[in-house]
Design a protein around this motif. Sequence first.
Motif, mmCIF file in Angstrom:
data_model
loop_
_atom_site.group_PDB
_atom_site.id
_atom_site.type_symbol
_atom_site.label_atom_id
_atom_site.label_comp_id
_atom_site.label_asym_id
_atom_site.label_seq_id
_atom_site.Cartn_x
_atom_site.Cartn_y
_atom_site.Cartn_z
ATOM 1 N N ILE A 97 -5.777 1.184 -3.911
ATOM 2 C CA ILE A 97 -4.853 1.996 -3.124
ATOM 3 C C ILE A 97 -5.060 1.756 -1.634
ATOM 4 C CG2 ILE A 97 -6.403 3.996 -3.066
ATOM 5 C CD1 ILE A 97 -2.558 4.100 -3.387
ATOM 6 N N ALA A 98 -6.288 1.406 -1.241
ATOM 7 C CA ALA A 98 -6.570 1.135 0.175
ATOM 8 C C ALA A 98 -5.834 -0.113 0.646
ATOM 9 C CB ALA A 98 -8.074 0.965 0.378
ATOM 10 N N ILE A 99 -5.802 -1.147 -0.177
ATOM 11 C CA ILE A 99 -5.104 -2.380 0.173
ATOM 12 C C ILE A 99 -3.605 -2.107 0.276
ATOM 13 C CG2 ILE A 99 -4.617 -4.748 -0.555
ATOM 14 C CD1 ILE A 99 -7.314 -4.699 -2.040
ATOM 15 N N VAL A 100 -3.095 -1.329 -0.673
ATOM 16 C CA VAL A 100 -1.666 -0.994 -0.658
ATOM 17 C C VAL A 100 -1.302 -0.232 0.612
ATOM 18 C CG1 VAL A 100 0.132 0.346 -1.810
ATOM 19 C CG2 VAL A 100 -1.490 -0.992 -3.167
ATOM 20 N N ALA A 101 -2.107 0.772 0.964
ATOM 21 C CA ALA A 101 -1.817 1.573 2.154
ATOM 22 C C ALA A 101 -1.819 0.705 3.411
ATOM 23 C CB ALA A 101 -2.839 2.699 2.281
ATOM 24 N N ALA A 102 -2.827 -0.177 3.517
ATOM 25 C CA ALA A 102 -2.898 -1.058 4.685
ATOM 26 C C ALA A 102 -1.677 -1.978 4.743
ATOM 27 C CB ALA A 102 -4.184 -1.881 4.635
ATOM 28 N N LEU A 103 -1.274 -2.495 3.598
ATOM 29 C CA LEU A 103 -0.133 -3.417 3.571
ATOM 30 C C LEU A 103 1.173 -2.693 3.900
ATOM 31 C CD1 LEU A 103 0.515 -6.369 3.099
ATOM 32 C CD2 LEU A 103 0.784 -5.882 0.658
ATOM 33 N N LEU A 104 1.301 -1.455 3.470
ATOM 34 C CA LEU A 104 2.502 -0.692 3.814
ATOM 35 C C LEU A 104 2.584 -0.429 5.317
ATOM 36 C CD1 LEU A 104 2.725 1.888 0.889
ATOM 37 C CD2 LEU A 104 4.346 0.053 1.409
#
Length: 322
Positions: free
Chosen positions: A48-55
């Motif tokens: 979820i951390a990677i997703v948040a950063a990418l968003l």
Amino acid sequence: MWAWIAIYAALGAAGTWLARAYALHRRMIDEPGERRSHSVATPRGGGIAIVAALLIATVAVGVRFPSHAPLAAAFGLGLVLIAGIGWIDDHRPLSPWLRLGVHAAAAALLGVAVGTIHGEAWLGLATFALAIGLTNVWNFMDGINGLAASQAALVALALAWLGGPVWSWLALALAAACLGFLPFNFPRARIFMGDVGSGAIGYAAAGLAALAASGLGSRSALLLWPLAAFMVDAGLTLLSRVRRGERWWTPHTQHAYQAWARRIGHTRVTLAYGAFTLLAVVSLRYVTEVRTGFILGMGAAWYMSGAFFWWLIRQAEPRDRD
């Protein structure tokens, strides 16, 4: 550029730390079992951390390059769909067909956007196929410490180089966020990526590859080179299970990387796969200006070498495991 990388690496690391605390609080734990490759109970959902950063990076790119904002919006919405269904599945298992349906919807959204905006129907169809394929490939291949994140970082570096002046920023953010996550997952896993991360990363890699392809034209086949390790292992393992009449959509430990990890350990396998992909990434530097026929021939040879290594690893396994 370095400030951009540092920001998203920090977001990836801080977000993973928070995700681990949340997973422990909610008892989101992957227990060892015969259908898993780990031997210690480990929290999941760190992706979820990677997703948040990418968003965050997607919004930043859309603001910085307004003419590309519609594509960035389609990419971001698809990412939310993929990550959202994965996040729910990390909390309570869902039907694989429901997840596949959401994956198809996200892939179709991105495919329609890419095909319409660039006026290339073939590119839209290729985007759809690649998005739904890589979303599931990354999910299949996320089974040992560091493998999915390290491969994503390497693929993202290649896409940053080939992605042009706009989408290369998004690819760099993906690579940096994966690097921020990796210390929590490799060589010892303190948290797993979970479906929220693995599916979203596969979708992101496919989307960035499709966006890069719009500027590469006949040289688009170059984008497939860094994907060979995952495409070969996932593809040939799936075909072998289908051929044997197995329930191919159920969890298993028959991938080459899993068989190899049982013999030499997670760390060595992750590093070996990384070396294979890194060689493909480095090779791109020397073939970007050659003729299309040479690119296709060399790409086919690279995939054949991957298939040969897959066969060797599987031959050394005493017997298939479900």
